[in-house]
Write a protein that holds these residues in place. Structure first.
Motif, mmCIF file in Angstrom:
data_model
loop_
_atom_site.group_PDB
_atom_site.id
_atom_site.type_symbol
_atom_site.label_atom_id
_atom_site.label_comp_id
_atom_site.label_asym_id
_atom_site.label_seq_id
_atom_site.Cartn_x
_atom_site.Cartn_y
_atom_site.Cartn_z
ATOM 1 N N ARG A 192 0.828 -1.202 0.000
ATOM 2 C CA ARG A 192 0.000 0.000 0.000
ATOM 3 C C ARG A 192 0.870 1.262 0.000
ATOM 4 O O ARG A 192 0.602 2.219 -0.737
ATOM 5 N N ASP A 193 1.929 1.270 0.815
ATOM 6 C CA ASP A 193 2.835 2.413 0.862
ATOM 7 C C ASP A 193 3.627 2.539 -0.445
ATOM 8 O O ASP A 193 3.896 3.641 -0.914
ATOM 9 N N ALA A 194 3.997 1.394 -1.003
ATOM 10 C CA ALA A 194 4.748 1.399 -2.260
ATOM 11 C C ALA A 194 3.906 1.998 -3.382
ATOM 12 O O ALA A 194 4.408 2.784 -4.197
ATOM 13 N N TYR A 195 2.626 1.631 -3.425
ATOM 14 C CA TYR A 195 1.743 2.198 -4.447
ATOM 15 C C TYR A 195 1.711 3.722 -4.343
ATOM 16 O O TYR A 195 1.759 4.441 -5.353
ATOM 17 N N GLN A 196 1.623 4.222 -3.110
ATOM 18 C CA GLN A 196 1.563 5.670 -2.901
ATOM 19 C C GLN A 196 2.872 6.343 -3.304
ATOM 20 O O GLN A 196 2.869 7.386 -3.959
ATOM 21 N N LEU A 197 3.992 5.737 -2.925
ATOM 22 C CA LEU A 197 5.301 6.304 -3.260
ATOM 23 C C LEU A 197 5.547 6.297 -4.765
ATOM 24 O O LEU A 197 6.193 7.206 -5.307
ATOM 25 N N LEU A 198 5.032 5.284 -5.436
ATOM 26 C CA LEU A 198 5.267 5.145 -6.881
ATOM 27 C C LEU A 198 4.164 5.792 -7.717
ATOM 28 O O LEU A 198 4.252 5.806 -8.948
ATOM 29 N N GLY A 199 3.139 6.319 -7.063
ATOM 30 C CA GLY A 199 2.067 6.981 -7.795
ATOM 31 C C GLY A 199 1.199 6.018 -8.577
ATOM 32 O O GLY A 199 0.736 6.331 -9.678
ATOM 33 N N THR A 200 0.988 4.814 -8.041
ATOM 34 C CA THR A 200 0.151 3.811 -8.702
ATOM 35 C C THR A 200 -1.017 3.445 -7.796
ATOM 36 O O THR A 200 -0.986 3.680 -6.590
ATOM 37 N N LYS A 201 -2.035 2.815 -8.376
ATOM 38 C CA LYS A 201 -3.201 2.392 -7.597
ATOM 39 C C LYS A 201 -3.474 0.899 -7.744
ATOM 40 O O LYS A 201 -4.141 0.300 -6.906
ATOM 41 N N LYS A 202 -2.956 0.310 -8.818
ATOM 42 C CA LYS A 202 -3.238 -1.097 -9.090
ATOM 43 C C LYS A 202 -1.978 -1.942 -8.938
ATOM 44 O O LYS A 202 -0.880 -1.505 -9.270
ATOM 45 N N HIS A 203 -2.176 -3.189 -8.473
ATOM 46 C CA HIS A 203 -1.038 -4.094 -8.330
ATOM 47 C C HIS A 203 -0.431 -4.427 -9.690
ATOM 48 O O HIS A 203 0.791 -4.579 -9.801
ATOM 49 N N GLN A 204 -1.270 -4.511 -10.711
ATOM 50 C CA GLN A 204 -0.738 -4.830 -12.040
ATOM 51 C C GLN A 204 0.194 -3.739 -12.541
ATOM 52 O O GLN A 204 1.209 -4.024 -13.189
ATOM 53 N N THR A 205 -0.140 -2.476 -12.232
ATOM 54 C CA THR A 205 0.744 -1.378 -12.609
ATOM 55 C C THR A 205 2.080 -1.510 -11.889
ATOM 56 O O THR A 205 3.141 -1.300 -12.487
ATOM 57 N N PHE A 206 2.024 -1.891 -10.630
ATOM 58 C CA PHE A 206 3.256 -2.112 -9.860
ATOM 59 C C PHE A 206 4.085 -3.221 -10.506
ATOM 60 O O PHE A 206 5.298 -3.086 -10.678
ATOM 61 N N GLU A 207 3.438 -4.323 -10.859
ATOM 62 C CA GLU A 207 4.146 -5.441 -11.481
ATOM 63 C C GLU A 207 4.780 -5.034 -12.808
ATOM 64 O O GLU A 207 5.885 -5.461 -13.143
ATOM 65 N N ASN A 208 4.077 -4.196 -13.556
ATOM 66 C CA ASN A 208 4.618 -3.740 -14.839
ATOM 67 C C ASN A 208 5.824 -2.854 -14.628
ATOM 68 O O ASN A 208 6.795 -2.871 -15.415
#
Length: 216
Positions: A192-208
């Motif tokens: 959840r914190d990583a999504y915020q730091l990276l400016g993403t909302k979806k896990h798939q975006t994080f994986e990409n």
């Protein structure tokens, strides 16, 4: 060891563009994580000059907001020094003297700009530094060339911003993004914190982003 962020808009809002004529970049001096921000709406050649200019501020151990307006007279010793450093790193005086044909036409400025991978405005400044141009002639030519460059940039303003997974890491700083990804995969940072730091909302975006950037 310097974080470098490149963005031409506010956050990810493509409707709020950053104007190069207002600022070129800034440097935040810090012993642990010094940072350079470059206005991505500027030309690529101008961005290179700005990066070295801001690196000069980091070397001086100071934070600074820079417009890199080389045609303006200034008493700011740090700005003058950083401009000189960037100019000499990118366009050494010893070589520009031999390369210059002898007439600062648009074609000649563009030829030298391609040769040194800088903007035509930097080339004009170096021609002044070598005393091929007087101060008044330089200022007049700089203003004319600046308007030409701005018009050319605006004509390209509707072009696509490119692939999200190529541009987003530049906005964040690849080094910062890779550090967040690595710590998250190792269990140090909650997703959840990583999504915020990276400016993403979806896990798939994080994986990409993981696939694009990788882990340290």
């Amino acid at each position: 060891g310097v974080l470098v962020m490149v963005n031409g808009v506010v956050g990810a809002d493509t409707h709020r563009k950053l104007k190069p004529e207002e600022f070129r970049g800034f440097a935040l001096s810090d012993t642990l994580a010094p940072l350079i921000f470059i206005n991505g709406a500027d030309t690529k050649a101008a961005q290179i000059f700005t990066m070295v200019h801001e690196l000069g501020h980091i070397w001086l151990g100071e934070s600074a907001l820079s417009d890199a307006a080389m045609a303006d007279s200034t008493d700011n010793a740090a700005e003058l020094w950083c401009n000189r450093v960037a100019a000499e790193v990118l366009v050494p005086l010893t070589t520009i003297r031999d390369e210059y044909i002898g007439e600062p036409t648009v074609a000649e400025l563009e030829r030298l700009a391609r040769r040194y991978r800088v903007s035509t405005l930097v080339i004009l400044k170096r021609l002044y530094d070598t005393q091929f141009l007087t101060w008044d002639d330089y200022q007049s030519r700089y203003d004319t060339e600046l308007q030409r460059v701005i018009a050319a940039m605006r004509s390209r303003g509707s072009e696509s911003g490119g692939n999200f997974y190529n541009t987003h890491p530049l906005r964040l700083s690849r080094q910062f993004a890779r550090a967040v990804i690595t710590d998250t995969l190792e269990g140090g940072t909650p997703y959840r914190d990583a999504y915020q730091l990276l400016g993403t909302k979806k896990h798939q975006t994080f994986e990409n982003l993981v696939a694009e950037i990788g882990a340290a």
